[in-house]
Design an enzyme around this catalytic site. Structure first.
Site, PDB file in Angstrom:
ATOM      1  N   GLU A  81       0.830  -1.217   0.000  1.00 12.06           N
ATOM      2  CA  GLU A  81       0.000   0.000   0.000  1.00 12.06           C
ATOM      3  C   GLU A  81       0.856   1.257   0.000  1.00 12.06           C
ATOM      4  OE1 GLU A  81      -2.881  -0.195   3.164  1.00 12.06           O
ATOM      5  OE2 GLU A  81      -3.859  -1.950   2.329  1.00 12.06           O
ATOM      6  N   GLU A 133      -4.512  -8.909   1.061  1.00 11.77           N
ATOM      7  CA  GLU A 133      -5.193  -8.630   2.334  1.00 11.77           C
ATOM      8  C   GLU A 133      -6.683  -8.713   2.103  1.00 11.77           C
ATOM      9  OE1 GLU A 133      -4.038  -5.211   4.783  1.00 11.77           O
ATOM     10  OE2 GLU A 133      -1.986  -5.454   4.050  1.00 11.77           O
TER      11      GLU A 133
HETATM   12  C1  GAL Z   1      -4.111  -2.463   5.615  1.00 15.19           C
HETATM   13  C2  GAL Z   1      -2.611  -2.445   5.829  1.00 15.19           C
HETATM   14  C3  GAL Z   1      -2.211  -3.332   6.964  1.00 15.19           C
HETATM   15  C4  GAL Z   1      -3.068  -3.046   8.140  1.00 15.19           C
HETATM   16  C5  GAL Z   1      -4.500  -3.275   7.801  1.00 15.19           C
HETATM   17  C6  GAL Z   1      -5.375  -3.013   9.035  1.00 15.19           C
HETATM   18  O1  GAL Z   1      -4.524  -1.387   4.873  1.00 15.19           O
HETATM   19  O2  GAL Z   1      -1.930  -2.853   4.679  1.00 15.19           O
HETATM   20  O3  GAL Z   1      -0.866  -3.123   7.286  1.00 15.19           O
HETATM   21  O4  GAL Z   1      -2.853  -1.740   8.517  1.00 15.19           O
HETATM   22  O5  GAL Z   1      -4.849  -2.395   6.778  1.00 15.19           O
HETATM   23  O6  GAL Z   1      -6.685  -3.209   8.781  1.00 15.19           O
END
Ligand code: GAL
Length: 948
Positions: free
Chosen positions: A543, A636
């Site tokens: 990100e 993710e």
């Molecule tokens: C994402 C990020 C992760 C963590 C996650 C929390 O956007 O890449 O590192 O922060 O959100 O929900």
């Protein structure tokens, strides 16, 4: 795209290539008298690793130095917080921007901003002396750094051999100086875990370098130091490495006094406001002395690939880089043999292939490489369970000069072929393997970031039992031993290097050094990890802000991906995108499309209409259409929150909802309901994620955010200390969602899991929805023997819901079915008053090596043995016998009880006690838990002598 791979693990990071010492008395001769304790630790350590790391031992005659020694120096350090008075500013790596008023609670998908430029003109900082440490990882010789004249810090008392450090704290490594607390309860800081990581830490230790080592090369190998490490030996600044997640080496040889006093001093400097999670602090991974001949296999100097893999034969290519640190050219012969190894890494059978001796001329102060090929017939392939087995091999390389063996080096690897299919996902050795992965942060809960093999193994075991087959190392390379575990257990690994590039997420994060260090850090990770069969994909960023900067950002992505391709032409490179869309320049730079949350849509429901922040309709289709040749995965998903054992009412009738007060959340008490339906604003419930994946079967799979809870980033309640997004809480207790994933990921395991708990004296007659997670396809619910009806999972439904149940005390039972037959059952019952404590160790036999752990669960039960689901009784723990309590936890993200405390309340009926053996002291360890008005619980853990 089809890529056939064989990968191995180079021996260097985690592998004593030297024979394990067998004779403790002989060992003492390697240490000065004040190091006797260390001697003992060194022997014990070596022995405890025996089953894991022991490989073929080269024969050597009496008194003959082994060609290569790799010596643990984890024992016997002195530690001190803070600089010597008056010396601080002179020892900084660089000038840092001044920051104030940092927003610690900002959403993870806030757009990263441009970094602040700081002028260091005229500043007397140590950067110029540290940068040359990374030279071996800078491809262009013209860009390497020359060490300036001068010896900065030489007068600082803490680097002097004569400095009396006896008042400093004695510590053994791995060591995390912040984990003992106390917690910083007030103010900002939840993002970094509310523990005292920021500041300067010094470590000192004497090294015993015998006279006989004169003429040999002596390296210090640090698996990880958080952060901005600077190393002095005998008062001379040797070098250092800023990035806290890197493994690195400095060459001590020019400053060593063989047979004399050798004083090592390491200064670390942890900035505040430098991380979005708990970074830990200190020499938190293993540290080694590596002693070699001047002509030796280079640091991480072997590369194994297999251009062809079939059940009949695999071709194995081995490249070996040799360093010549002497002033004369060296003519060497390099030969290797390949052996199978067992699940513990021990050679298991005869050599199955040989690479014939090859001659190589290595220039003075230079490097040369030799590459050879061989064939392994009927190879035992490496692949993820349950379909496959993680078989491995080792290449044992011998370097000879004038008939004398000058180095012997072992490279573990696995033979496998991986195909990235843009239409069907990932194939390992021809088998379609859906990625059922989780993200992991580097901490080990109550143990902090101090690496412990057993604690890491326990994390992976619980994940594997859930059906997880893949790990994303978010957002930094792990300890080398973690990859060894992944190889051994058969996990697929997405290895990742950075959370930011030039644009910052926090004012003092890695962006400050990205320009100067990204090449070295990236190449170091690639060389360290490229032989691991578990690693299937490299990620160069998560990100990053450069997603927002069009062509300019894509150019940085291309530069990093090019480095990946240079170091490892066999694996693809990616970066995780939460913002970049298919029509932007950024994804075009990547080999694999890695989406964070975008596949299932971000804030795409009417609930968010008109609000700021990222809004995205589901994106799998758009990326697939734009990049028909690139495989897509979700790096993710979810970021669904829950507090273990907490159920809040009413329950949403949607399949996914954001956390708000009255809908899944309770901000006054910082609790999130565990129904598994509530997510961070930009995330989705597991159910919504599963639906998106099933509707787009070309997607290779997902990495859930996250497998385990972690310290820091306690979204949505930043006054807490640890996260809410794990499927397993910080103490290691599964939350309900764990079973939702198990139901999907282990479809052949007959299982059913019912929620909520069933002790609600205030809810008699009130609607109390009952949900069941099962690998079956339907189920019938019974309350006190009365059927509440049968439910069937419809298309794209992943749970059975009885949302209209009215609570009455008693027994709630589900009988699930699959294809018309009874499949699995589960029940919850109403508990009576808390009556007793039940103590259950995860392992009742541990090794007496001072590192092995037993994780002991304490349950608060009523007289009939039912868990009391809201029990919060204050408890106290003790041990007798040869063990100690290292830490306790209960998985409550809000708890500020320091982890080393022996007193802690239960949280929703459970507590955890972590017990460690005492080195060299076998015997029974009795663990006792007590609490007012409760019957004590005890259990015995037996510490057994490590194999001698
Ligand atoms: C994402 C990020 C992760 C963590 C996650 C929390 O956007 O890449 O590192 O922060 O959100 O929900």
């Amino acid at each position: 795209m089809a890529i056939a791979l064989v990968h191995g693990q180079c021996a260097d990071p985690a592998d004593p290539t030297e024979p394990i010492p067998q004779d403790p008395i002989a060992m003492t001769s390697r240490f000065s008298p004040d190091c006797r304790v260390l001697v003992f630790r060194r022997v014990v350590l070596a022995l405890c690793w025996l089953p894991v790391w022991a490989l073929a031992s080269p024969a050597r005659g009496p008194g003959e130095a082994a060609p290569r020694e790799r010596i643990s120096i984890d024992g016997g350090w002195r530690f001190h917080l803070g600089d010597a008075p008056g010396s601080d500013w002179r020892l900084s790596y660089d000038v840092r921007p001044k920051v104030s008023g940092v927003d610690d609670a900002k959403a993870a998908d806030t757009e990263p901003t441009a970094g602040v430029a700081v002028s260091d003109a005229g500043a007397r900082v140590l950067k110029a002396w540290i940068l040359p440490t990374g030279n071996a990882f800078i491809a262009d010789p013209a860009k390497r750094y020359a060490r300036p004249a001068g010896d900065p810090g030489a007068r600082v008392p803490y680097v002097q051999a004569g400095f009396d450090d006896r008042s400093w704290q004695r510590v053994d490594l791995p060591h995390d100086w912040a984990i003992a607390g106390p917690f910083i309860e007030k103010g900002p800081g939840g993002g970094m875990g509310r523990l005292p990581t920021a500041g300067i830490g010094w470590y000192r230790r004497k090294l015993d370098i015998p006279r006989a080592d004169a003429g040999r090369r002596i390296f210090l190998d640090v698996d990880g130091a958080m952060s901005y490490a600077e190393v002095w030996l005998n008062g001379h600044l040797v070098g250092g490495w800023p990035y806290g997640y890197a493994s690195w080496r400095v060459d001590l040889t020019p400053y060593v006094v063989p047979g004399g006093v050798n004083q090592l001093a390491i200064r670390l400097d942890n900035p505040p406001d430098s991380s979005r999670w708990y970074p830990g602090a200190g020499l938190y991974r293993n540290v080694w002395l590596v002693v070699t001949d001047p002509v030796h296999v280079a640091h991480w100097g072997t590369t194994v690939t297999t251009p062809e893999v079939s059940p009949q034969r695999a071709s194995v290519a081995l490249r070996v880089a040799i360093d010549n640190d002497s002033s004369a050219p060296a003519e060497v012969s390099v030969a290797s043999s390949v052996y199978p190894i067992d699940g513990h890494g021990v050679i298991d059978g005869q050599a199955v292939a040989h690479l014939a001796p090859a001659s190589l001329n290595v220039p003075a102060h230079g490097q040369a490489s030799v590459e050879g090929n061989t064939v392994v017939s009927h190879p035992r392939l490496w692949g993820p369970p349950p379909g496959q087995k993680p078989n491995r091999y080792v290449a044992v390389t011998t370097v000879s000069r004038d008939g004398r063996v000058v180095d012997r080096y072992q490279t573990r690897f696995g033979i496998r072929a991986i195909r990235f299919d843009p239409n069907r996902g990932l194939f390992v050795n021809g088998e379609h393997v859906p990625i059922r992965g989780v993200n992991r942060h580097d901490d080990l809960g109550a143990l902090g970031t101090a690496f412990n093999l057993r604690a890491a193994q326990r994390q992976l075991e619980e994940l594997q039992a859930m059906g997880c087959n893949a790990l994303r190392m978010s957002h930094n390379p792990p300890a080398p031993e973690l990859l060894e575990l992944a190889d051994r257990m058969g996990f697929l690994v997405m290895d990742e290097i950075f959370d930011c590039w030039y644009r910052q997420k926090n004012p003092l994060d890695f962006h400050l050094i990205f320009r100067d260090w990204h090449e070295q850090d990236l190449r170091a990770m690639l060389r360290r990890d490229r032989n691991h069969p578990s690693v299937f994909l490299w990620s160069v960023g998560n990100e990053v802000g450069e997603q927002y900067t069009g062509e300019a950002g894509a150019a940085v992505a291309r530069e990093l991906c090019d480095i990946v391709h240079q170091e490892d032409p066999t694996r693809p490179a990616t970066a995780s995108m939460n913002y970049a869309k298919s029509n932007m320049p950024f994804p075009a730079a990547l080999d694999v499309i890695s989406l964070n949350y975008q596949g299932e849509g971000i804030r795409d429901t009417p609930f968010f209409a008109g609000t700021k922040a990222i809004h995205t309709l589901p994106q799998y289709g758009a990326f697939h259409a734009k990049f028909p040749d690139k495989m897509i995965l979700s790096s993710e998903t979810a970021s669904a929150f829950s507090t273990r054992g907490v159920y809040l009412f009413p329950v949403t009738d949607q399949i996914s909802a954001p956390v708000r007060d009255g809908s899944g959340g309770d901000s006054a008490h910082q609790l999130v309901s565990a129904y598994g339906l509530y997510a961070v604003d930009f995330g989705s419930s597991p159910d919504k994620v599963f639906r998106a994946l099933d509707q787009h079967p070309y997607v290779a799979g997902e990495f859930v955010w996250t497998g385990w809870d972690y310290l820091g980033e306690p979204t949505p309640y930043y006054s807490a200390r640890s996260s809410y997004c794990g499927l397993i809480d910080l103490a290691g207790f599964p939350k309900d969602s764990y079973f939702l994933y198990q139901a999907r990921w282990r479809p052949d395991l007959p299982m059913a899991h019912i929620l909520p708990s069933w002790t609600w004296p205030d809810r008699v007659g009130k609607i109390t929805p009952v949900h069941v997670f099962t690998s079956g396809d339907s189920g019938e619910l019974f309350l006190n023997g009365r059927s509440l009806g049968r439910r069937v999972k419809g298309p794209f439904q992943y749970r059975l819901r009885w949302d209209e149940v009215r609570y009455e005390p008693g027994v709630l039972k589900v009988v699930t079915y699959k294809a018309g037959r009874v499949w699995a059952t589960d029940e919850v019952r109403t508990a009576g008053a808390a009556a007793k404590l039940v103590v259950s160790p995860d392992r009742t036999v541990i090794r007496d090596d001072g590192r092995d752990l037993s994780f002991v669960t304490v349950r608060v039960e009523d007289a009939r043995g039912t868990l009391v689901p809201d029990a919060d009784n204050p408890l106290e723990f003790s041990v007798t016998g040869p063990g100690e309590i290292v830490a306790t936890d209960n998985g409550d993200p809000r708890s500020f009880v320091p982890f080393p405390s022996h007193q802690r309340p239960a949280f929703n009926g459970l507590c955890l006690v972590i017990v460690r053996s005492i080195p060299g002291h076998p015997g029974p360890i009795v663990v006792r838990a007590s609490g007012a008005g409760l019957q004590d619980g005890t259990a015995t853990v037996s510490a057994e002598a490590s194999a001698r």
